[in-house]
Design an enzyme around this catalytic site. Structure first.
Site, short mmCIF file in Angstrom:
data_model
loop_
_atom_site.label_atom_id
_atom_site.label_comp_id
_atom_site.label_asym_id
_atom_site.label_seq_id
_atom_site.Cartn_x
_atom_site.Cartn_y
_atom_site.Cartn_z
N CYS A 49 -20.28 -18.89 -64.47
CA CYS A 49 -20.84 -19.78 -64.52
C CYS A 49 -22.35 -18.91 -65.65
CB CYS A 49 -21.81 -20.45 -63.54
SG CYS A 49 -23.06 -21.25 -64.48
N TYR A 102 -18.78 -44.18 -72.38
CA TYR A 102 -18.80 -43.28 -71.16
C TYR A 102 -17.53 -44.45 -70.23
CZ TYR A 102 -20.02 -42.64 -65.90
OH TYR A 102 -19.61 -42.96 -64.65
N GLU A 131 -18.57 -49.07 -62.56
CA GLU A 131 -19.29 -48.09 -63.47
C GLU A 131 -20.71 -48.65 -64.12
OE1 GLU A 131 -19.42 -45.14 -63.32
OE2 GLU A 131 -16.89 -44.63 -62.16
N GLY A 146 -32.93 -54.33 -61.61
CA GLY A 146 -33.10 -54.03 -63.12
C GLY A 146 -32.32 -54.43 -63.95
N ASP A 171 -20.77 -37.51 -68.15
CA ASP A 171 -21.96 -38.98 -67.49
C ASP A 171 -23.01 -37.51 -67.71
OD1 ASP A 171 -21.25 -37.40 -65.27
OD2 ASP A 171 -21.44 -39.01 -64.11
N1 ADE Z 1 -21.79 -42.52 -60.62
C1 ADE Z 1 -21.28 -43.32 -61.53
N2 ADE Z 1 -19.89 -43.88 -61.94
C2 ADE Z 1 -19.62 -43.45 -60.10
C3 ADE Z 1 -17.96 -43.27 -59.58
N3 ADE Z 1 -17.51 -43.24 -60.03
N4 ADE Z 1 -18.56 -42.35 -58.40
C4 ADE Z 1 -19.55 -41.76 -58.18
N5 ADE Z 1 -21.17 -41.63 -58.68
C5 ADE Z 1 -20.89 -42.17 -59.56
#
Ligand code: ADE
Length: 357
Positions: free
Chosen positions: A204, A116, A33, A77, A134
């Site tokens: 939607c 997050y 993550e 980065g 996210d």
């Molecule tokens: N982007 C951030 N976390 C993710 C995850 N667990 N799987 C796929 N894309 C991601």
């Protein structure tokens, strides 16, 4: 079918095969993550595998030295992510005997872990009911409910959190969160999503109103600061100076070259003047071997414009004078060992394009 059942069924069929989805190890989930913040999956995957290979668990990460970690992180980065992970690994070893904490409040107190990331860790590793939000989920939910409040405002975030909390699957919160992220990434894309093939077409609200392309709404980012770096590639007899960036600024603890910063590019004559007066040498004691074109490097809130001056010296004594005037920040190394040091991408790019310096 309930919303959560529907999206989990979609996920089972459409999900990408990614290594961090096959583990319940909170260390690996945390690492993935942190890497995936601000990073595309293809690039992130390479770094994730490299890190797991070098540091398979918290103890090995805690034991590593920061420079090795930054070297492995080179090119990704946002280096504070790596520095914070290292500090946090050490805290986990000292305070929690190397066991990743398993509750929200302990995890949120760790350096570099925000709302997050903590929700991702507790839901993926421990199946606790916390919704993750996210960028992909923000987009999907704001379209689904036609939320016109800016998704990056406090009010917008609150609305999205309430909605995600209502929808989350109580039995499979981790699977639900992954499904939501994947749906946002693969189906409810930022540009030209294929709404004709969407399983949520009839529910939607944005689709019904025909304003999918106008949502999500975002508040514009703060102004980008332009910075002009005049870099000095100081070379003598196969030796070169590096500058360790220790100040509270971009690229902390990485290495670049000694430089002069200004709010515009100076003409060459002014650069030479500034350089020689800063290091108390005269103009006839140095020679400019090369002046590069302009290099641009874009960061989130900064645009770095750089020009590199390759400088050589009349003799060893003059070359050494540079260090005596700045002994705590400059290191003198053999030119061919430069790639052992963690370097910002801008410097790496310059070196790759100028291998003959
Ligand atoms: N982007 C951030 N976390 C993710 C995850 N667990 N799987 C796929 N894309 C991601």
């Amino acid at each position: 079918m309930k919303f959560s059942e529907k999206i989990i069924s979609w996920y089972i069929i459409n999900k990408r095969d990614l290594p961090w989805r096959k583990t319940a190890d909170p260390y690996k989930i945390w690492l993935s993550e942190i890497i995936l913040q601000q990073t595309r999956i293809e690039q992130g995957l390479k770094y994730y595998l490299k890190f797991i290979d070098n540091y398979p668990d918290i103890n090995s990460l805690a034991k590593a030295n920061e420079e090795q970690i930054l070297k492995l992180w080179q090119g990704l980065g946002y280096y504070s992510r790596a520095r914070n992970m290292h500090k946090t690994a050490r805290v986990i070893v000292d305070k929690y005997h190397g066991n990743f904490p398993d509750n929200y409040s302990d995890i949120i107190n760790l350096k570099g872990i925000g709302d997050y990331t903590v929700a991702a860790i507790v839901s993926f590793a421990y199946n606790q009911v916390y919704p993750v939000i996210d960028g992909n989920i923000m987009r999907f939910l704001s379209r689904f409910h036609e939320i016109k409040t800016a998704v990056n405002s406090a009010k917008g975030k609150k609305q999205l959190f309430a909605l995600a909390s209502e929808l989350i699957d109580q039995e499979q919160p981790g699977e639900f969160n992954q499904a939501m992220m994947e749906f946002g990434a693969l189906q409810c894309k930022p540009h030209n999503p294929d709404c004709k093939k969407c399983i949520f077409q009839s529910e939607c609200k944005a689709y019904k109103q025909g304003n999918v392309s106008d949502i999500p709404v975002k508040i514009a980012n703060i102004k980008v600061r332009k910075r002009y770096f005049h870099y000095f590639v100081l070379i003598y007899n196969g030796q070169i100076y590096l500058n360790k960036r220790i100040k509270n600024d971009i690229w902390q603890n990485l290495y670049d070259f000694p430089h002069l910063e200004a709010n515009r590019f100076y003409p060459k004559s002014r650069v030479i003047e500034k350089f020689t007066s800063q290091f108390k040498i005269s103009q006839d004691q140095i020679q400019i071997l090369n002046t590069s074109d302009e290099y641009k490097h874009i960061l989130t809130h900064q645009r770095i414009l750089a020009r590199f001056y390759v400088v050589t010296f009349q003799d060893q004594l003059i070359f050494q004078k540079i260090k005596t005037l700045n002994s705590n920040q400059f290191i003198c190394i053999k030119k061919e060992t430069i790639n052992k040091y963690p370097l910002p991408r801008l410097i790496d790019k310059y070196l790759t394009e100028n291998q003959n310096i």
